[in-house]
Design a protein around this motif. Sequence first.
Motif, PDB file in Angstrom:
ATOM      1  N   ASN A 113       0.830  -1.210   0.000  1.00  0.00           N
ATOM      2  CA  ASN A 113       0.000   0.000   0.000  1.00  0.00           C
ATOM      3  C   ASN A 113       0.861   1.255   0.000  1.00  0.00           C
ATOM      4  OD1 ASN A 113       0.695   0.441   2.801  1.00  0.00           O
ATOM      5  ND2 ASN A 113      -0.993  -0.909   3.412  1.00  0.00           N
ATOM      6  N   ALA A 114       2.213   1.078   0.049  1.00  0.00           N
ATOM      7  CA  ALA A 114       3.187   2.180  -0.075  1.00  0.00           C
ATOM      8  C   ALA A 114       3.085   3.203   1.053  1.00  0.00           C
ATOM      9  CB  ALA A 114       3.060   2.867  -1.434  1.00  0.00           C
ATOM     10  N   MET A 115       2.559   2.772   2.166  1.00  0.00           N
ATOM     11  CA  MET A 115       2.375   3.703   3.284  1.00  0.00           C
ATOM     12  C   MET A 115       3.494   3.547   4.323  1.00  0.00           C
ATOM     13  SD  MET A 115      -1.813   3.523   3.411  1.00  0.00           S
ATOM     14  CE  MET A 115      -1.972   4.640   4.795  1.00  0.00           C
ATOM     15  N   ARG A 116       3.215   3.861   5.557  1.00  0.00           N
ATOM     16  CA  ARG A 116       4.256   3.973   6.582  1.00  0.00           C
ATOM     17  C   ARG A 116       5.134   2.720   6.725  1.00  0.00           C
ATOM     18  NH1 ARG A 116       3.355   5.659  12.953  1.00  0.00           N
ATOM     19  NH2 ARG A 116       5.572   5.629  13.528  1.00  0.00           N
ATOM     20  N   PRO A 117       4.553   1.482   6.723  1.00  0.00           N
ATOM     21  CA  PRO A 117       5.438   0.313   6.865  1.00  0.00           C
ATOM     22  C   PRO A 117       6.535   0.264   5.796  1.00  0.00           C
ATOM     23  CG  PRO A 117       3.173  -0.325   7.247  1.00  0.00           C
ATOM     24  CD  PRO A 117       3.125   1.092   6.735  1.00  0.00           C
ATOM     25  N   MET A 118       6.194   0.568   4.544  1.00  0.00           N
ATOM     26  CA  MET A 118       7.207   0.591   3.500  1.00  0.00           C
ATOM     27  C   MET A 118       8.190   1.730   3.686  1.00  0.00           C
ATOM     28  SD  MET A 118       6.847   1.154  -0.623  1.00  0.00           S
ATOM     29  CE  MET A 118       6.973   2.950  -0.449  1.00  0.00           C
ATOM     30  N   ARG A 119       7.672   2.890   4.070  1.00  0.00           N
ATOM     31  CA  ARG A 119       8.520   4.080   4.156  1.00  0.00           C
ATOM     32  C   ARG A 119       9.556   3.981   5.277  1.00  0.00           C
ATOM     33  NH1 ARG A 119       6.108   8.283   1.231  1.00  0.00           N
ATOM     34  NH2 ARG A 119       8.152   9.285   1.410  1.00  0.00           N
ATOM     35  N   ARG A 120       9.344   3.089   6.242  1.00  0.00           N
ATOM     36  CA  ARG A 120      10.354   2.879   7.287  1.00  0.00           C
ATOM     37  C   ARG A 120      11.666   2.372   6.710  1.00  0.00           C
ATOM     38  NH1 ARG A 120       8.495  -1.380  11.373  1.00  0.00           N
ATOM     39  NH2 ARG A 120       7.881  -2.417   9.434  1.00  0.00           N
ATOM     40  N   PHE A 121      11.590   1.752   5.538  1.00  0.00           N
ATOM     41  CA  PHE A 121      12.752   1.097   4.950  1.00  0.00           C
ATOM     42  C   PHE A 121      13.304   1.855   3.741  1.00  0.00           C
ATOM     43  CE2 PHE A 121      10.267  -2.369   6.928  1.00  0.00           C
ATOM     44  CZ  PHE A 121      11.232  -2.874   7.799  1.00  0.00           C
ATOM     45  N   LYS A 126      16.425   1.951  -1.238  1.00  0.00           N
ATOM     46  CA  LYS A 126      17.225   2.688  -2.219  1.00  0.00           C
ATOM     47  C   LYS A 126      18.522   1.964  -2.563  1.00  0.00           C
ATOM     48  CE  LYS A 126      17.019   6.787  -0.131  1.00  0.00           C
ATOM     49  NZ  LYS A 126      17.208   8.247   0.100  1.00  0.00           N
ATOM     50  N   SER A 127      18.956   1.059  -1.682  1.00  0.00           N
ATOM     51  CA  SER A 127      20.188   0.314  -1.937  1.00  0.00           C
ATOM     52  C   SER A 127      19.966  -0.913  -2.819  1.00  0.00           C
ATOM     53  CB  SER A 127      20.810  -0.130  -0.613  1.00  0.00           C
ATOM     54  OG  SER A 127      20.053  -1.176  -0.009  1.00  0.00           O
ATOM     55  N   LEU A 128      18.715  -1.245  -3.110  1.00  0.00           N
ATOM     56  CA  LEU A 128      18.419  -2.446  -3.891  1.00  0.00           C
ATOM     57  C   LEU A 128      18.603  -2.201  -5.391  1.00  0.00           C
ATOM     58  CD1 LEU A 128      15.117  -3.642  -2.154  1.00  0.00           C
ATOM     59  CD2 LEU A 128      17.412  -4.588  -1.832  1.00  0.00           C
ATOM     60  N   PRO A 129      19.026  -3.228  -6.142  1.00  0.00           N
ATOM     61  CA  PRO A 129      19.081  -3.092  -7.596  1.00  0.00           C
ATOM     62  C   PRO A 129      17.677  -2.941  -8.173  1.00  0.00           C
ATOM     63  CG  PRO A 129      19.485  -5.365  -6.937  1.00  0.00           C
ATOM     64  CD  PRO A 129      19.464  -4.555  -5.677  1.00  0.00           C
ATOM     65  N   ARG A 130      17.553  -2.149  -9.208  1.00  0.00           N
ATOM     66  CA  ARG A 130      16.232  -1.831  -9.767  1.00  0.00           C
ATOM     67  C   ARG A 130      15.821  -2.732 -10.940  1.00  0.00           C
ATOM     68  NH1 ARG A 130      17.467   1.343  -6.012  1.00  0.00           N
ATOM     69  NH2 ARG A 130      16.849   3.529  -5.908  1.00  0.00           N
ATOM     70  N   GLU A 131      16.792  -3.371 -11.584  1.00  0.00           N
ATOM     71  CA  GLU A 131      16.555  -3.990 -12.889  1.00  0.00           C
ATOM     72  C   GLU A 131      15.392  -4.977 -12.905  1.00  0.00           C
ATOM     73  OE1 GLU A 131      18.973  -6.655 -16.251  1.00  0.00           O
ATOM     74  OE2 GLU A 131      19.956  -6.052 -14.389  1.00  0.00           O
ATOM     75  N   LYS A 132      15.273  -5.810 -11.865  1.00  0.00           N
ATOM     76  CA  LYS A 132      14.258  -6.868 -11.864  1.00  0.00           C
ATOM     77  C   LYS A 132      13.215  -6.691 -10.766  1.00  0.00           C
ATOM     78  CE  LYS A 132      16.917 -10.520 -14.102  1.00  0.00           C
ATOM     79  NZ  LYS A 132      17.293 -11.953 -14.045  1.00  0.00           N
ATOM     80  N   LEU A 133      13.106  -5.485 -10.238  1.00  0.00           N
ATOM     81  CA  LEU A 133      12.226  -5.228  -9.098  1.00  0.00           C
ATOM     82  C   LEU A 133      11.087  -4.292  -9.482  1.00  0.00           C
ATOM     83  CD1 LEU A 133      11.570  -5.360  -6.047  1.00  0.00           C
ATOM     84  CD2 LEU A 133      13.283  -3.551  -5.704  1.00  0.00           C
TER      85      LEU A 133
END
Length: 301
Positions: A113-121, A126-133
């Motif tokens: 849902n892209a809300m607070r639980p996600m935003r904690r991380f 931002k350190s994860l590779p983007r290519e397959k995510l």
Amino acid sequence: MRPLDPAKFRDPLVTAKGERRAHVALARLETLWINTGTLCNLACKSCYIESSPTNDALVYLSVSEAEAFFDEAGRMGTREIGFTGGEPFVNRDMIPMLRSALARGFEVLVLTNAMRPMRRFEEALKSLPREKLTFRVSLDHHSRAVHEAERGLGTWEKALDGLRWLSGNGFSLAVAGRLLPGETEREARAGYSSLFASLRLRVDAGLVLFPEMDAAADVPEISDACWGILDVAPSAMMCATSRMVVKRKGATRPTVVACTLLPYDDQFALGETLAEARSEVRLNHPHCARFCVLGGASCSG
């Protein structure tokens, strides 16, 4: 809408009319879903899995438990790992699970849902590779009123802010919405397109629209003959190419179930390994008919 006929969906082999019930064989394991647990920061009115801040019917899956399935899926040639919940980022092992799946070369889809639980991380993400995510964010409608009627006051702006953050940080982005009664798919897509344009939001992985699901409402059963009548192939069904791992409360080990929609029904529990879960699936539930066969939908998109 008429209530479901109580004679339907009782026998896994035969419909109420006495016809042979349709079944689906696993053609290949294209997508393995990992259910991270049913706990969520929201309690949406029509959540099919009944996620909430208090529902722990499906408990947290650990990174070590998930990795055992990643390894087995890798040997089976699985392309994609999908993470769902609950809200996946309520589970503290979510980032290690993400890193592990990506390190093994899988394409990864995260439903959030892209809300607070996600935003904690944020920093870890931002350190994860983007290519397959890819992140797929739930936005129940292209209007605030409908979205907040489902998810609660104040959820609209928080979801949009999460969408903007993901897009601004270069993540591949999809949105999951619902087709409301009386609204055509063309109207819904136009509404979402207008919203995305107003936000200058690039939804590069697309918009997925799901049909409304109500297990108590009447729906036709699907017999073997229906494949030809509807011109639909069993191989197009979600259970032909995917399985989901869940861990039920009180269980010592995770279980593999037939699909993302039916985590609680024992008739769709197929074993404790992916090898055991290769068995065919009888379409003995209203969701099989409404969502997959008649709705033409799939959680993989």
